[in-house]
Design an enzyme around this catalytic site. Structure first.
Site, mmCIF file in Angstrom:
data_model
loop_
_atom_site.group_PDB
_atom_site.id
_atom_site.type_symbol
_atom_site.label_atom_id
_atom_site.label_comp_id
_atom_site.label_asym_id
_atom_site.label_seq_id
_atom_site.Cartn_x
_atom_site.Cartn_y
_atom_site.Cartn_z
ATOM 1 N N SER B 153 0.844 -1.194 0.000
ATOM 2 C CA SER B 153 0.000 0.000 0.000
ATOM 3 C C SER B 153 0.886 1.253 0.000
ATOM 4 C CB SER B 153 -0.925 -0.057 1.212
ATOM 5 O OG SER B 153 -1.956 0.869 1.109
ATOM 6 N N ASP B 408 -8.549 -5.781 -5.449
ATOM 7 C CA ASP B 408 -8.192 -4.630 -4.615
ATOM 8 C C ASP B 408 -8.532 -3.326 -5.324
ATOM 9 O OD1 ASP B 408 -7.017 -2.789 -2.949
ATOM 10 O OD2 ASP B 408 -4.951 -3.340 -3.458
ATOM 11 N N HIS B 433 -5.950 -6.567 -1.170
ATOM 12 C CA HIS B 433 -4.889 -5.584 -0.888
ATOM 13 C C HIS B 433 -3.638 -6.282 -0.333
ATOM 14 C CE1 HIS B 433 -3.740 -1.452 -0.800
ATOM 15 N NE2 HIS B 433 -3.709 -1.314 0.509
#
Lengths: 481, 481
Positions: B153, B408, B433
């Site tokens: 991320s 995601d 994710h």
């Protein structure tokens, strides 16, 4: 000996010849690009010449050094001569805290709270912002233009670092006489003064002129050891700033050492006013005044007189000076570089016992202490530049030409051999400090003509790549919102 | 609809499972790496596990995101499982202004003067400094070690940017679910919520569950239009935070939207507590509760009841909660990311008319104004990230793997196809994710197993290159002075 931290540019002649003309522009850029404590801006100056530019022509972008950008614009004739061939837009961008680009106006140099934003990283981001403005102006209306960064000396370091850090902004860089390795752990501290010594030692075929110079320092110290001796020296050398005490003697020796370094840096094949008003090959010219050492070497005063006469080449080449002045003149520029030397640009310098200079060791702690006294700051990490820009590990950089003249003392901290197929080194045996960036001259040696051809070919390749990539990929123009 | 700027990490479960153990270390790093107004430092936290390390083994370096570093250390089992194979030292380095790494202690979040040093550039330099410390410790006593950056991320964005900006410091980067293109001019603002909608729409073979959700918002607004309706809703959904006015209704809708996004992000094939306490494939689980739309779709209250029951999967999977809480819990982490969104990390987000969310446009001026009110700052340049890190022009980057799960929503701003032979993209169709950074699980789809193998092979190649270059070049270790 006081080690000269401030020798990248030093005292330019105050009389800038204005052969090339530019439009002067200003843009608002952030004072601090990397934090968000404030969003204050200041006006950064840049010079633009669009005479040769036609649509899709590249931007030739000079990354300004530690001085007034006009100086560099008038001393980089190569860029001006190359522009018509490429239909290039020419931009000379000033470095913050120099010339007319003062983030806090007249207060900029008064305390670290104001002066602290003087750093190479901030300056690089200024350049990125100016390029962004140009790309989003009429020049980029048909799509982004390839940008070629140019720079000499510290400006060359910046041009290479701009490519290393912002390859999406500049397509390639010509880094002339850029001592990017003159930093802690990368280059022995004595290389610089060894090269100067070597240049003087080999300037005359008949004898080694560096020996006469090496003997000058103890002769001065012996003669100037008495008030009478000082008076004699003031008169013998017709000094503008008379020496009256031991501290003055030290200052004089530092200034003369500095003059010798400047002549090595500006050891060009033609008369020039780059660092001082100088004849062609000033080192050779000076040494040719000293060719009969047997006539003066054994006697201190004779030696001092002989050297004084030879040094007139530096202080009074025009033969108009009423006295001889070895001091530097560009006080502000020097103050800025001093600050940079005290924070990021920590360049270890020392002399070796065989050098023609007085002995001097590199004493980091003393340098740091002096910085604290002078500016209220000291280097946070002497290896900051190495961590920031990669030191000798440049394998993953691309599209940079490093050029160095072997007569230039700064070549010792430069990149002298190829790093990869796209990070290349070019050596100019008869060149001094970034001779290749200067305008062409009938006296130019073949090696600098070859270097300029190499630059031109490299730029052509980078531009070709730029337009090929643009066609073949999803390269997007990002518009201002 | 209030657009969720803060969704990269959001509310982690407060109960961090501590499966992996680390030594907790602190190092002094500069508060401001790029200016010299002050040389103040603060203590940055990093976690070290040397269990698997043997001499010359690489450093696996996790570039911490916007949260307590312990959370990432406990949710990145892939790194722990890979370390023995490479004899790697494992380091998780915290991001400044999160967890225990507060530059100004309790005052850090009180005003821009303190909070302003929260930026990605400053964080990257922190990482460089910690790596430098490690290289100059016992670990590097036989020479520098290859460093592989990892991150998921925002942490993945940082790991790729660390390689882009500091290739001499890190040899390669695994950037998992890193939406480096979720910025102005690079990706349409509606992509994120379109992907969320698509994930819900395709979660069940029999019907399109996103339609039920799309109908929820007007149903809530109609029912909650009266005090009685609000009372009914509070009771029907057993809300912990009762709604009593229109503002509360908006908050509830935002929170439920956020919950739906979180389930898409944590849409893993096994039960997990990453963003909430959730069952395997929570989107599928939730949608399977809604498979008979004819029974509830025509009646607002029935629809609300049906959705409320389905959403219990998010708020009460453990069946221990006495009421349902949709609010986020990690207030500090969110506040930090909010600030980053208001300065550098300006990610345009909007919904498209066909999405299952309420309509929302991207209004940069409003975002900037809200930022000014909230933090006393606004974005200096919405394209700062693009200028700083190159946007889509990554041709000259190297040694990065970008991985993205197609379940995601962040994949829309990610790198989904190869940039070059050394900047590669890998897609995990069944992944949410950064699933690939999590520990292996029997329920893992084949695609994530392949992705992990690809990571491992890439790392092996980078390490081989590192030692080959070290032998064949003048690659120097730079010692601390």
């Amino acid at each position: 000996m006081y080690i000269l931290l401030v020798i990248l540019i030093l005292a330019y002649s105050k009389n800038i010849e204005c052969k090339y003309t530019f439009d002067t522009k200003y843009a608002d850029v952030l004072i601090d690009h990397f934090s968000y404590t404030s969003n204050k801006t200041f006006k950064l100056r840049y010079l633009v010449n669009e005479t040769f530019w036609t649509a899709n022509g590249p931007i030739f972008f000079y990354t300004g050094n530690e001085g007034d950008i006009e100086l560099f614009a008038q001393n980089s004739g190569f860029i001006m001569e190359l522009a018509p061939k490429f239909n290039a837009l020419i931009v000379f961008c000033e470095h913050r805290y120099y010339g007319d680009s003062m983030p806090f106006g007249n207060l900029s140099y008064t305390k670290p709270e104001y002066l602290g934003y003087l750093s190479s990283e901030q300056a690089l981001h200024d350049f990125v912002d100016i390029i962004d403005i140009l790309q989003n102006s009429k020049y980029g209306s048909d799509g982004p233009l390839p940008v070629i960064a140019f720079g000499g000396s510290y400006g060359g370091m910046l041009s290479s670092w701009l490519r290393i850090k912002y390859p999406a902004t500049v397509q390639g860089a010509i880094a002339a006489s850029a001592p990017i390795w003159q930093f802690t752990g990368l280059t022995p501290c004595g290389v610089f003064y060894s090269i100067v010594t070597h240049v003087y030692a080999s300037a005359n075929e008949k004898f080694d002129c560096s020996i006469s110079i090496k003997n000058l320092w103890p002769a001065i110290r012996r003669v100037a050891n008495t008030p009478d001796g000082m008076t004699w020296l003031n008169s013998a050398w017709k000094l503008c700033n008379n020496i009256t005490n031991t501290k003055d003697v030290q200052k004089l020796i530092d200034a003369v050492s500095n003059a010798l370094v400047n002549m090595a840096m500006a050891n060009y094949p033609y008369a020039n006013t780059f660092l001082a008003d100088l004849p062609p090959y000033p080192v050779k010219a000076m040494c040719s005044e000293l060719i009969e050492p047997e006539k003066y070497m054994k006697d201190d005063k004779k030696l001092i007189l002989a050297l004084g006469k030879a040094l007139n080449i530096y202080t009074n080449y025009s033969r108009t000076a009423k006295c001889n002045d070895f001091s530097d003149t560009d006080a502000l520029g020097i103050s800025g570089w001093d600050f940079q030397s005290c924070t990021e640009m920590v360049m270890p310098m020392c002399t070796n016992p065989d050098d023609m200079f007085e002995p001097s060791a590199w004493d980091y702690d003393k340098v740091a202490q002096d910085c604290l006294v002078k500016f209220g700051v000291k280097p946070s990490n002497p290896r900051e530049v190495v961590l920031q820009y990669g030191g000798k590990n440049l394998k993953y950089a691309s599209n940079i030409v490093f050029s160095n003249g072997l007569l230039d003392p700064w070549s010792g901290g430069g990149v002298l051999s190829n790093i990869s197929s796209t990070v290349t080194a070019i050596v100019i045996p008869e060149g001094a400090h970034h001779l290749d960036l200067r305008e062409s001259n009938p006296a130019d040696p073949a090696s600098v003509i070859r270097a300029r051809k190499f630059h031109s070919d490299s730029i052509q390749n980078w531009i070709t790549d730029f337009y090929r990539d643009k066609i073949n990929s999803n390269f997007n123009r990002v518009l201002l919102v």
